[in-house]
Design a protein around this motif. Structure first.
Motif, PDB file in Angstrom:
ATOM      1  N   ARG A  25       0.651  -0.970  -0.060  1.00 16.22           N
ATOM      2  CA  ARG A  25      -0.160   0.251   0.316  1.00 16.22           C
ATOM      3  C   ARG A  25       0.623   0.774   0.222  1.00 16.22           C
ATOM      4  NH1 ARG A  25      -5.890  -1.049  -0.302  1.00 16.22           N
ATOM      5  NH2 ARG A  25      -6.427  -3.071   0.577  1.00 16.22           N
ATOM      6  N   TYR A  26       0.461   2.623  -1.375  1.00 14.12           N
ATOM      7  CA  TYR A  26       1.059   3.367  -1.042  1.00 14.12           C
ATOM      8  C   TYR A  26       0.420   4.572  -0.996  1.00 14.12           C
ATOM      9  CZ  TYR A  26       5.326   0.152  -0.770  1.00 14.12           C
ATOM     10  OH  TYR A  26       5.799  -0.973  -0.518  1.00 14.12           O
ATOM     11  N   PRO A  27       1.058   5.824  -1.258  1.00 13.69           N
ATOM     12  CA  PRO A  27       0.202   7.109  -1.716  1.00 13.69           C
ATOM     13  C   PRO A  27      -0.192   7.142  -2.968  1.00 13.69           C
ATOM     14  CG  PRO A  27       2.479   7.350  -1.087  1.00 13.69           C
ATOM     15  CD  PRO A  27       2.266   5.863  -1.166  1.00 13.69           C
ATOM     16  N   PRO A  28      -1.946   7.286  -2.415  1.00 13.21           N
ATOM     17  CA  PRO A  28      -2.373   6.925  -4.407  1.00 13.21           C
ATOM     18  C   PRO A  28      -1.835   8.704  -4.931  1.00 13.21           C
ATOM     19  CG  PRO A  28      -3.728   7.565  -2.096  1.00 13.21           C
ATOM     20  CD  PRO A  28      -2.636   7.673  -1.600  1.00 13.21           C
ATOM     21  N   ASN A  29      -0.725   8.879  -4.969  1.00 15.43           N
ATOM     22  CA  ASN A  29      -0.718   9.938  -6.031  1.00 15.43           C
ATOM     23  C   ASN A  29      -0.553   9.760  -7.392  1.00 15.43           C
ATOM     24  OD1 ASN A  29       1.898   8.805  -5.764  1.00 15.43           O
ATOM     25  ND2 ASN A  29       2.298  11.131  -3.256  1.00 15.43           N
ATOM     26  N   TYR A  57       4.988   6.353  -7.579  1.00 12.81           N
ATOM     27  CA  TYR A  57       4.092   6.781  -6.441  1.00 12.81           C
ATOM     28  C   TYR A  57       5.363   8.181  -6.080  1.00 12.81           C
ATOM     29  CZ  TYR A  57       6.194   3.242  -3.509  1.00 12.81           C
ATOM     30  OH  TYR A  57       6.943   2.514  -3.533  1.00 12.81           O
ATOM     31  N   PHE A  58       4.962   9.073  -5.373  1.00 18.25           N
ATOM     32  CA  PHE A  58       5.928   9.680  -4.504  1.00 18.25           C
ATOM     33  C   PHE A  58       6.467   9.931  -4.178  1.00 18.25           C
ATOM     34  CE2 PHE A  58       3.404  12.948  -5.775  1.00 18.25           C
ATOM     35  CZ  PHE A  58       3.656  13.990  -4.691  1.00 18.25           C
ATOM     36  N   ILE A  59       6.774   9.486  -2.513  1.00 17.28           N
ATOM     37  CA  ILE A  59       7.177  10.081  -0.891  1.00 17.28           C
ATOM     38  C   ILE A  59       7.902  10.988  -0.971  1.00 17.28           C
ATOM     39  CG2 ILE A  59       6.909   9.492   0.984  1.00 17.28           C
ATOM     40  CD1 ILE A  59       6.243   6.813   0.247  1.00 17.28           C
ATOM     41  N   ASP A  60       7.580  12.374  -0.420  1.00 26.41           N
ATOM     42  CA  ASP A  60       9.031  13.458   0.294  1.00 26.41           C
ATOM     43  C   ASP A  60       9.080  13.011   1.449  1.00 26.41           C
ATOM     44  OD1 ASP A  60       8.269  15.322  -2.319  1.00 26.41           O
ATOM     45  OD2 ASP A  60       6.614  16.546  -1.423  1.00 26.41           O
ATOM     46  N   ILE A  61      10.124  12.821   1.765  1.00 26.46           N
ATOM     47  CA  ILE A  61      11.060  12.372   3.028  1.00 26.46           C
ATOM     48  C   ILE A  61      11.972  13.159   3.735  1.00 26.46           C
ATOM     49  CG2 ILE A  61      12.601  10.906   4.171  1.00 26.46           C
ATOM     50  CD1 ILE A  61      11.019   8.439   2.132  1.00 26.46           C
ATOM     51  N   LYS A  62      11.409  14.355   4.683  1.00 22.35           N
ATOM     52  CA  LYS A  62      13.047  15.362   4.860  1.00 22.35           C
ATOM     53  C   LYS A  62      13.549  16.009   3.855  1.00 22.35           C
ATOM     54  CE  LYS A  62      13.227  13.567   9.114  1.00 22.35           C
ATOM     55  NZ  LYS A  62      14.714  13.347   9.966  1.00 22.35           N
ATOM     56  N   ASN A  63      14.311  16.011   3.057  1.00 27.74           N
ATOM     57  CA  ASN A  63      14.937  16.653   1.731  1.00 27.74           C
ATOM     58  C   ASN A  63      14.793  16.283   0.470  1.00 27.74           C
ATOM     59  OD1 ASN A  63      15.226  19.368   1.380  1.00 27.74           O
ATOM     60  ND2 ASN A  63      17.044  20.229   1.342  1.00 27.74           N
ATOM     61  N   VAL A 109      10.871   9.751  -6.024  1.00 26.98           N
ATOM     62  CA  VAL A 109       9.233   9.110  -6.650  1.00 26.98           C
ATOM     63  C   VAL A 109       9.552   7.131  -7.736  1.00 26.98           C
ATOM     64  CG1 VAL A 109       8.789   9.430  -9.000  1.00 26.98           C
ATOM     65  CG2 VAL A 109       9.988  11.456  -8.125  1.00 26.98           C
ATOM     66  N   PHE A 110       9.028   6.702  -7.274  1.00 32.42           N
ATOM     67  CA  PHE A 110       8.377   5.540  -7.460  1.00 32.42           C
ATOM     68  C   PHE A 110       8.316   4.707  -9.506  1.00 32.42           C
ATOM     69  CE2 PHE A 110       9.699   5.935  -3.283  1.00 32.42           C
ATOM     70  CZ  PHE A 110      10.313   4.999  -2.263  1.00 32.42           C
ATOM     71  N   MET A 111       8.368   4.293  -9.851  1.00 32.16           N
ATOM     72  CA  MET A 111       8.178   4.131 -11.312  1.00 32.16           C
ATOM     73  C   MET A 111       7.611   2.160 -11.338  1.00 32.16           C
ATOM     74  SD  MET A 111       8.228   7.571 -12.433  1.00 32.16           S
ATOM     75  CE  MET A 111       7.695   7.258 -14.040  1.00 32.16           C
ATOM     76  N   ASP A 112       7.240   2.216 -12.566  1.00 33.10           N
ATOM     77  CA  ASP A 112       6.133   0.694 -12.950  1.00 33.10           C
ATOM     78  C   ASP A 112       7.455   0.833 -13.698  1.00 33.10           C
ATOM     79  OD1 ASP A 112       5.332  -1.544 -13.419  1.00 33.10           O
ATOM     80  OD2 ASP A 112       3.658  -1.633 -12.812  1.00 33.10           O
TER      81      ASP A 112
END
Length: 426
Positions: A247-251, A261-267, A271-274
């Motif tokens: 389960r990952y962000p629905p963005n 999907y992408f996730i902002d972590i600190k600075n 970006v995670f791609m299929d």
């Protein structure tokens, strides 16, 4: 309120069709999707929760999503949690949360339930403990810690697992965990298993990862082996159980739920791609994600390499649709798998200067290919299982590759100059 949703009925019809057709529409034979005649570990779901996995659907700083599986004998699920970890009797006043429970039919025709619960508003630097289950059937209590407000963080990067997962990949994952017990999360670049719907292989992956999969967020992308293929080897659709377990962000693009999907972590923006499907569509989405990035760093994760490290393996779609955007928006690092070697470097331009992102290809499993000889490769290794530890701060990205004897095999540092990534080899 509990939510029950039935997975698409066509999957069941497809299983019935395969039964009568003898599995002939699979490039991977029907029997390859089934467990061995003499299984060494339990792979069927039971009343007790199994395949407990931690991921992120909101933010690393404030939330954790937990998924797990049970048999049809336990169609509902509950998550209990507490922040009173110092107290012996913390469990007496634990908080409770109902899970979203979804019915799923496996390739072999077994009915199981996947359960999902998300903890939100978690506190920086706080320690927590949780368990999942229902009635008298509960997992052990599992500890985890939230990151602090400091800008620095660390993560583990794992290449393909794929083959001999329990006997051989397990030692790589455990070595990485032992080397970086305080790592904030783990990245998997696809091909976690070899046959997309083989429940025994998935059981091996979860057995090999054990409690570590449940105690740290696991951020994964799909590889080609997470896809079902037709008789000509053409990929048709991804592993049906994937969106229930991971389960990952629905963005991301709506056609690739939990796949891009992408996730902002600190600075940093991750970006995670299929890299298996809809590359053009993802490229359009990627441009907006990178264009609107306000973080200092940008890291892209995908399975298929932009440039290969072996002979005869070319991924034109990734090169055409994604690489120009990596260059345009100053992506710092691209983490990849697929080629079953270790390689690292930057792509020379027409003048021979190495610019743009650093591309890394890694393998954690035992499958090994011959290393190629390509201009982009600055470091290369074959016939080796590795894991990577990446330390990030506002100042730099420090990347280290380890062999299983604990020795560093490659190390480099990325800094920013005039907004562009610059590599400093150590």
């Amino acid at each position: 309120m509990r939510g029950i949703s039935i997975n698409r009925m066509y999957r069941l019809f497809f299983v019935i069709y395969l039964f009568f057709m003898g599995g002939s529409c699979y490039a991977q034979p029907h029997e390859k999707q089934l467990p061995p005649d003499r299984p060494l570990i339990r792979y069927k779901a039971g009343e007790m929760p199994d395949r407990i996995l931690m991921s992120i659907t909101d933010s690393l700083a404030q939330s954790r999503t937990i998924t797990w599986r049970t048999s049809k004998a336990t169609p509902t699920g509950t998550l209990e949690w507490s922040d009173k970890v110092k107290q012996v009797d913390f469990y007496r006043e634990a908080n409770r949360m109902d899970a979203l429970s979804e019915q799923f039919v496996t390739y072999a025709g077994d009915t199981v339930y996947y359960h999902t619960a998300t903890l939100r508003a978690l506190k920086s630097g706080q320690h927590y403990v949780y368990r999942v289950g229902e009635g008298d059937m509960w997992s052990e209590w599992i500890d985890f810690s939230m990151p602090t407000d400091e800008d620095a963080f660390q993560f583990i990067y794992m290449g393909d697992a794929q083959n001999d997962i329990r006997p051989l990949w397990s030692r790589v994952f455990r070595k990485a965990y032992a080397a970086a017990p305080a790592a904030d999360f783990v990245i998997h670049v696809g091909d976690l298993i070899n046959h997309s719907q083989n429940e025994y292989e998935w059981a091996e992956w979860f057995r090999a990862g054990d409690f570590m999969l449940a105690a740290k967020p696991q951020l994964a992308v799909r590889g080609n082996h997470e896809y079902v293929k037709d008789e000509k080897g053409v990929k048709q659709y991804s592993t049906p159980s994937w969106p229930h377990q991971f389960r990952y962000p629905p963005n991301g693009p709506s056609s690739l739920p939990n796949g891009a999907y992408f996730i902002d972590i600190k600075n940093c923006r991750f970006v995670f791609m299929d890299s298996n499907d809809a590359l053009d569509l993802q490229g359009q989405w990627l441009e907006q994600v990178l264009k609107n990035n306000t973080k200092k760093w940008a890291i892209v994760v995908c399975h298929h390499p932009v440039v290969s490290a072996t002979e005869g393996r070319i991924n034109d779609g990734v090169m055409t649709h994604w690489k120009p955007l990596f260059d345009k928006y100053n992506v710092d690092l691209v983490l990849q798998g697929h080629d079953h070697v270790y390689a690292r470097g930057r792509i020379p331009n027409s003048e021979g200067n190495r610019i743009g992102p650093t591309y890394v290809i890694s393998v954690a499993g035992r499958k090994a290919y011959a290393v190629g000889n390509h201009p982009w490769m600055e470091v290369k290794m074959g016939n080796v299982q590795t894991y990577q530890l990446v330390e990030m701060s506002d100042e730099a990205i420090v990347f280290k590759t380890y062999a299983l004897d604990g020795q560093v095999q490659d190390v480099f540092r990325i800094v920013k100059r005039d907004g562009k990534p610059v590599v400093e080899d150590n």
